[in-house]
Design a protein around this motif. Structure first.
Motif, PDB file in Angstrom:
ATOM      1  N   GLY A 282       2.950   0.326  27.005  1.00 53.59           N
ATOM      2  CA  GLY A 282       4.364   0.332  27.379  1.00 53.59           C
ATOM      3  C   GLY A 282       5.265  -0.123  26.244  1.00 53.59           C
ATOM      4  O   GLY A 282       6.135   0.628  25.785  1.00 53.59           O
TER       5      GLY A 282
ATOM      6  N   ARG B   3       7.691   2.304  23.833  1.00 56.76           N
ATOM      7  CA  ARG B   3       9.145   2.091  23.823  1.00 56.76           C
ATOM      8  C   ARG B   3       9.633   1.871  22.396  1.00 56.76           C
ATOM      9  O   ARG B   3      10.697   2.373  22.012  1.00 56.76           O
ATOM     10  CB  ARG B   3       9.507   0.913  24.737  1.00 56.76           C
ATOM     11  CG  ARG B   3       9.501   1.277  26.215  1.00 56.76           C
ATOM     12  CD  ARG B   3      10.075   0.171  27.074  1.00 56.76           C
ATOM     13  NE  ARG B   3       9.118  -0.907  27.261  1.00 56.76           N
ATOM     14  CZ  ARG B   3       8.191  -0.926  28.215  1.00 56.76           C
ATOM     15  NH1 ARG B   3       8.105   0.069  29.076  1.00 56.76           N
ATOM     16  NH2 ARG B   3       7.362  -1.943  28.331  1.00 56.76           N
TER      17      ARG B   3
ATOM     18  N   ASP C 295       7.543   5.661  32.061  1.00 56.67           N
ATOM     19  CA  ASP C 295       7.079   4.933  33.240  1.00 56.67           C
ATOM     20  C   ASP C 295       5.605   4.616  32.997  1.00 56.67           C
ATOM     21  O   ASP C 295       4.725   5.440  33.252  1.00 56.67           O
ATOM     22  CB  ASP C 295       7.264   5.792  34.498  1.00 56.67           C
ATOM     23  CG  ASP C 295       6.799   5.080  35.768  1.00 56.67           C
ATOM     24  OD1 ASP C 295       6.433   3.894  35.680  1.00 56.67           O
ATOM     25  OD2 ASP C 295       6.779   5.728  36.835  1.00 56.67           O
ATOM     26  N   VAL C 296       5.360   3.432  32.451  1.00 57.92           N
ATOM     27  CA  VAL C 296       4.016   3.075  32.000  1.00 57.92           C
ATOM     28  C   VAL C 296       3.518   1.867  32.781  1.00 57.92           C
ATOM     29  O   VAL C 296       4.151   0.802  32.759  1.00 57.92           O
ATOM     30  CB  VAL C 296       3.998   2.760  30.488  1.00 57.92           C
ATOM     31  CG1 VAL C 296       2.573   2.475  30.024  1.00 57.92           C
ATOM     32  CG2 VAL C 296       4.605   3.911  29.705  1.00 57.92           C
TER      33      VAL C 296
END
Length: 203
Positions: free
Chosen positions: A95, A99, A112-113
């Motif tokens: 995540g 990002r 959406d991790v």
């Protein structure tokens, strides 16, 4: 079904692309940080053997310039190292690492991790599969990553769904999933916004 010679040409093209990326990293090291460090060594030698008084202002300016060069060389080394295996991926997981990647490349991506961690080989394969998609795709993407139970005989599976991606990018994703025994399914026609679903088996 593609002819065997078509499959062989495609496999060769993908392998050549992988080696092109590795060669690009080597060039970044050679033409960037390596040249900077070589120059620093020469300039430090001049300072060491110079006859200028240690308190002379010119020497202080030279030292300050060398410190700036060292900082720039370190930044270049970190940039190349992050393309080999990003430190944040090891430290915090997919995540945060993804990002950071999306922000660095200024891409329009909804992530959406799930927070579940997987072994480094799986996380690395997922990361670089998505990095390849970001590099090749200019369209907005929505990426969903989940760890799901596998079969009775096997372990869990990290499932990656990339919406808005060109289905033609499926082989690039398979380059990362395939060596782990993973699979890739694509929906849509090449050149359009489709969906790529990749499954990365965990050990």
């Amino acid at each position: 079904m593609p002819a065997p010679e078509t499959d062989a040409r495609e496999d060769r093209r993908r392998q050549e692309e992988r080696w092109r990326r590795r060669r690009s990293l080597e060039r970044q090291l050679h033409d960037g940080a390596a040249l900077r460090i070589s120059s620093l060594a020469l300039r430090l030698g001049v300072l060491e053997n110079g006859s200028v008084d240690p308190d002379d202002g010119a020497r202080h300016r030279d030292i300050a310039a060398l410190q700036d060069e060292v900082a720039a060389a370190l930044e270049e080394l970190r940039a190349v190292a992050s393309q080999i295996y990003p430190p944040l991926l090891h430290e915090a997981g997919l995540g945060p690492a993804l990002r950071e990647l999306v922000t660095a490349r200024q891409r329009d991506v909804v992530l959406d991790v799930a927070a579940d961690r997987a072994e480094p080989a799986v996380e690395g394969a997922v990361y670089f599969a998505l990095a390849d998609c970001l590099e090749a795709s200019g369209a907005p993407l929505a990426v969903r990553i989940r760890r799901e139970p596998g079969t009775v005989e096997g372990g869990d599976i990290v499932v990656v769904v990339i919406e808005g991606a060109d289905p033609a990018l499926g082989p690039a994703v398979l380059d990362e999933a395939g060596p782990l025994g993973g699979t890739v399914d694509v929906e849509g026609a090449p050149g359009s916004a489709g969906t790529i679903t990749a499954r990365f088996p965990c050990a």
